[in-house]
Design a protein around this motif. Sequence first.
Motif, mmCIF file in Angstrom:
data_model
loop_
_atom_site.group_PDB
_atom_site.id
_atom_site.type_symbol
_atom_site.label_atom_id
_atom_site.label_comp_id
_atom_site.label_asym_id
_atom_site.label_seq_id
_atom_site.Cartn_x
_atom_site.Cartn_y
_atom_site.Cartn_z
ATOM 1 N N VAL A 1 67.099 17.288 -48.235
ATOM 2 C CA VAL A 1 67.444 17.571 -49.629
ATOM 3 C C VAL A 1 66.530 18.682 -50.139
ATOM 4 O O VAL A 1 65.385 18.809 -49.707
ATOM 5 C CB VAL A 1 67.326 16.324 -50.531
ATOM 6 C CG1 VAL A 1 68.303 15.263 -50.096
ATOM 7 C CG2 VAL A 1 65.920 15.783 -50.541
ATOM 8 N N PRO A 2 67.015 19.487 -51.081
ATOM 9 C CA PRO A 2 66.204 20.575 -51.604
ATOM 10 C C PRO A 2 65.178 20.087 -52.621
ATOM 11 O O PRO A 2 65.384 19.077 -53.298
ATOM 12 C CB PRO A 2 67.234 21.490 -52.277
ATOM 13 C CG PRO A 2 68.354 20.580 -52.649
ATOM 14 C CD PRO A 2 68.374 19.495 -51.610
ATOM 15 N N PHE A 3 64.072 20.826 -52.708
ATOM 16 C CA PHE A 3 63.072 20.575 -53.736
ATOM 17 C C PHE A 3 62.564 21.922 -54.233
ATOM 18 O O PHE A 3 62.683 22.939 -53.549
ATOM 19 C CB PHE A 3 61.901 19.731 -53.204
ATOM 20 C CG PHE A 3 60.988 20.514 -52.314
ATOM 21 C CD1 PHE A 3 59.897 21.195 -52.824
ATOM 22 C CD2 PHE A 3 61.245 20.598 -50.962
ATOM 23 C CE1 PHE A 3 59.081 21.944 -52.002
ATOM 24 C CE2 PHE A 3 60.435 21.342 -50.128
ATOM 25 C CZ PHE A 3 59.352 22.019 -50.660
ATOM 26 N N THR A 4 62.022 21.920 -55.447
ATOM 27 C CA THR A 4 61.379 23.113 -56.004
ATOM 28 C C THR A 4 60.104 22.700 -56.722
ATOM 29 O O THR A 4 60.035 21.607 -57.296
ATOM 30 C CB THR A 4 62.278 23.859 -57.016
ATOM 31 O OG1 THR A 4 62.512 23.011 -58.140
ATOM 32 C CG2 THR A 4 63.604 24.261 -56.396
ATOM 33 N N ILE A 5 59.103 23.581 -56.671
ATOM 34 C CA ILE A 5 57.837 23.334 -57.365
ATOM 35 C C ILE A 5 57.358 24.643 -57.979
ATOM 36 O O ILE A 5 57.319 25.673 -57.295
ATOM 37 C CB ILE A 5 56.743 22.816 -56.400
ATOM 38 C CG1 ILE A 5 57.181 21.526 -55.714
ATOM 39 C CG2 ILE A 5 55.419 22.617 -57.141
ATOM 40 C CD1 ILE A 5 56.248 21.074 -54.598
ATOM 41 N N LYS A 6 57.027 24.598 -59.269
ATOM 42 C CA LYS A 6 56.333 25.692 -59.954
ATOM 43 C C LYS A 6 55.132 25.080 -60.661
ATOM 44 O O LYS A 6 55.212 23.948 -61.133
ATOM 45 C CB LYS A 6 57.219 26.372 -61.001
ATOM 46 C CG LYS A 6 58.384 27.137 -60.439
ATOM 47 C CD LYS A 6 59.114 27.918 -61.527
ATOM 48 C CE LYS A 6 59.742 26.955 -62.520
ATOM 49 N NZ LYS A 6 60.447 27.615 -63.611
ATOM 50 N N HIS A 7 54.056 25.821 -60.779
ATOM 51 C CA HIS A 7 52.879 25.240 -61.435
ATOM 52 C C HIS A 7 52.957 25.328 -62.954
ATOM 53 O O HIS A 7 52.148 24.726 -63.653
ATOM 54 C CB HIS A 7 51.577 25.847 -60.890
ATOM 55 C CG HIS A 7 51.195 27.143 -61.499
ATOM 56 N ND1 HIS A 7 51.709 28.329 -61.064
ATOM 57 C CD2 HIS A 7 50.350 27.428 -62.508
ATOM 58 C CE1 HIS A 7 51.194 29.304 -61.787
ATOM 59 N NE2 HIS A 7 50.377 28.787 -62.665
#
Length: 137
Positions: free
Chosen positions: A82-88
């Motif tokens: 499954v896709p994931f995204t992370i931004k700070h």
Amino acid sequence: MPTFAAVDYDISVNAIDLSRHLRSVTVNEEADILDDTGFGQLWRSRLVGLRQFEVELEFIQNFDAATVHATLEPLFALNAPVPFTIKHVSAAVSATNPLFTGQVLVGAYTPFDSEVGALATFTVTWMGVGTPTWTII
């Protein structure tokens, strides 16, 4: 980029924003280091082998619709990346706010991991699939 406090991370799993239900995030990228030293060499020789990454997340449990349990339980049963995204920072992607994306296998889910009187949290570590991407605009 100046130092910053980790107060506004933007994290989604399978396009569902779970940021407000997370207490911590750790991304580990590593590579196998292979020893290719041959006879007659006096110093070891090494090269980089296969690379991998994993994502560790500490969730604050929630059983409401479209939150933690409703998102993760079906993904655990899916048995597929499954896709994931992370931004700070939840702001737009930029040179100082890169977007880290990839695919993970939801190979663990712990719906209950609590002590009496404590906040209901749990931690999972998911292995990456393929190559993650850093997007900087």
